[in-house]
Enzyme design. Structure first.
Site, PDB file in Angstrom:
ATOM      1  N   ASP A 179       1.873  -3.218   4.113  1.00 56.55           N
ATOM      2  CA  ASP A 179       3.111  -3.192   3.351  1.00 56.55           C
ATOM      3  C   ASP A 179       4.123  -3.986   4.152  1.00 56.55           C
ATOM      4  OD1 ASP A 179       3.900  -1.091   0.849  1.00 56.55           O
ATOM      5  OD2 ASP A 179       5.551  -2.158   1.801  1.00 56.55           O
TER       6      ASP A 179
ATOM      7  N   ALA B  45       0.782  -1.237   0.000  1.00 57.48           N
ATOM      8  CA  ALA B  45       0.000   0.000   0.000  1.00 57.48           C
ATOM      9  C   ALA B  45       0.812   1.285   0.000  1.00 57.48           C
ATOM     10  CB  ALA B  45      -0.930   0.005   1.211  1.00 57.48           C
ATOM     11  N   ALA B  46       2.011   1.262   0.498  1.00 60.18           N
ATOM     12  CA  ALA B  46       2.765   2.512   0.659  1.00 60.18           C
ATOM     13  C   ALA B  46       3.047   3.166  -0.690  1.00 60.18           C
ATOM     14  CB  ALA B  46       4.064   2.231   1.396  1.00 60.18           C
ATOM     15  N   PRO B  47       2.960   4.463  -0.763  1.00 61.24           N
ATOM     16  CA  PRO B  47       2.792   5.437   0.322  1.00 61.24           C
ATOM     17  C   PRO B  47       1.342   5.723   0.709  1.00 61.24           C
ATOM     18  CG  PRO B  47       3.210   6.619  -1.702  1.00 61.24           C
ATOM     19  CD  PRO B  47       3.285   5.135  -2.029  1.00 61.24           C
ATOM     20  N   GLY B  48       0.380   5.025   0.082  1.00 60.27           N
ATOM     21  CA  GLY B  48      -1.001   5.106   0.533  1.00 60.27           C
ATOM     22  C   GLY B  48      -1.980   5.808  -0.377  1.00 60.27           C
TER      23      GLY B  48
ATOM     24  N   CYS C  67       1.498  -0.564 -13.854  1.00 62.47           N
ATOM     25  CA  CYS C  67       1.792   0.625 -14.673  1.00 62.47           C
ATOM     26  C   CYS C  67       2.644   0.225 -15.879  1.00 62.47           C
ATOM     27  CB  CYS C  67       2.472   1.711 -13.849  1.00 62.47           C
ATOM     28  SG  CYS C  67       4.029   1.220 -13.112  1.00 62.47           S
TER      29      CYS C  67
ATOM     30  N   ASP D 203      -1.360  -3.485  -6.196  1.00 58.03           N
ATOM     31  CA  ASP D 203      -0.603  -2.660  -7.145  1.00 58.03           C
ATOM     32  C   ASP D 203       0.796  -3.265  -7.156  1.00 58.03           C
ATOM     33  OD1 ASP D 203       0.599  -0.750  -8.702  1.00 58.03           O
ATOM     34  OD2 ASP D 203       0.119   0.930  -7.389  1.00 58.03           O
TER      35      ASP D 203
END
Length: 178
Positions: A58, A36-39, A153, A100
């Site tokens: 994370d 998850a970071a940086p959120g 991405c 992600d």
């Protein structure tokens, strides 16, 4: 700026915000954001629907510190957990799980042209394998009828369609919706 310090906004790429609308979160939805970071993705979901119950996980402690700092600055409520996506401690509890996963980043070449010099075919294969492991590990946290949202991405089919197809071939109870 003072407005930034007060938590009045969060700077995020326009495309990264799409996670909050594909589909839009429902009130009180339970969401797990792994890696998850940086959120930003969780924060976008909270901005779209403040009543969601977000757990952000994370594995890296410095990244967890950044994640916690962003939530603290923005005055948002989220559980923050040190956990690896490949071995999530949650089972069947979430309406939506966001993964992600790391990739070559070829979809960001316009902004980061130096990336094209940083990856090779073997790196592409390694990242695709890692993406599959992250999806498979995080999938156990999705409750029946819930969503597993895979985000990349990259423009490479090996990191997108091939990862999803490989996951669907090995995981029961999941189907592609988009």
């Amino acid at each position: 700026t003072d407005a930034f310090a007060r938590g009045e906004f969060y700077i995020q790429d326009e495309v990264a915000q799409l996670v909050a609308s594909l589909p839009a979160p429902r009130p009180n939805e339970r969401v797990l954001d792994v890696a998850a970071a940086p959120g930003g993705k969780g924060l976008a979901l909270l901005a779209a629907e403040p009543s969601i119950r977000l757990i952000a996980a994370d594995v890296a402690l410095p990244r967890l510190a950044a994640l916690a700092g962003n939530h603290r600055r923005l005055h948002t409520a989220a559980g923050i957990v040190a956990a690896a996506a490949e071995r999530t401690p949650f089972t069947g509890a979430f309406d939506r799980v966001i993964v992600d996963y790391p990739c070559t980043g070829t979809g960001t070449l316009r902004k980061h042209p130096e990336l094209k010099w940083r990856w090779s075919e073997s790196e592409l294969e390694r990242l695709a394998d890692q993406a599959h492991r992250l999806l498979a590990g995080a999938a156990v946290a999705v409750k029946p009828g819930g969503l597993l949202v895979a985000i990349s991405c990259s423009l490479e089919p090996e990191e997108n369609e091939a990862v999803v197809e490989r996951f669907l071939a090995t995981a029961s109870g999941f189907r592609r919706t988009g």
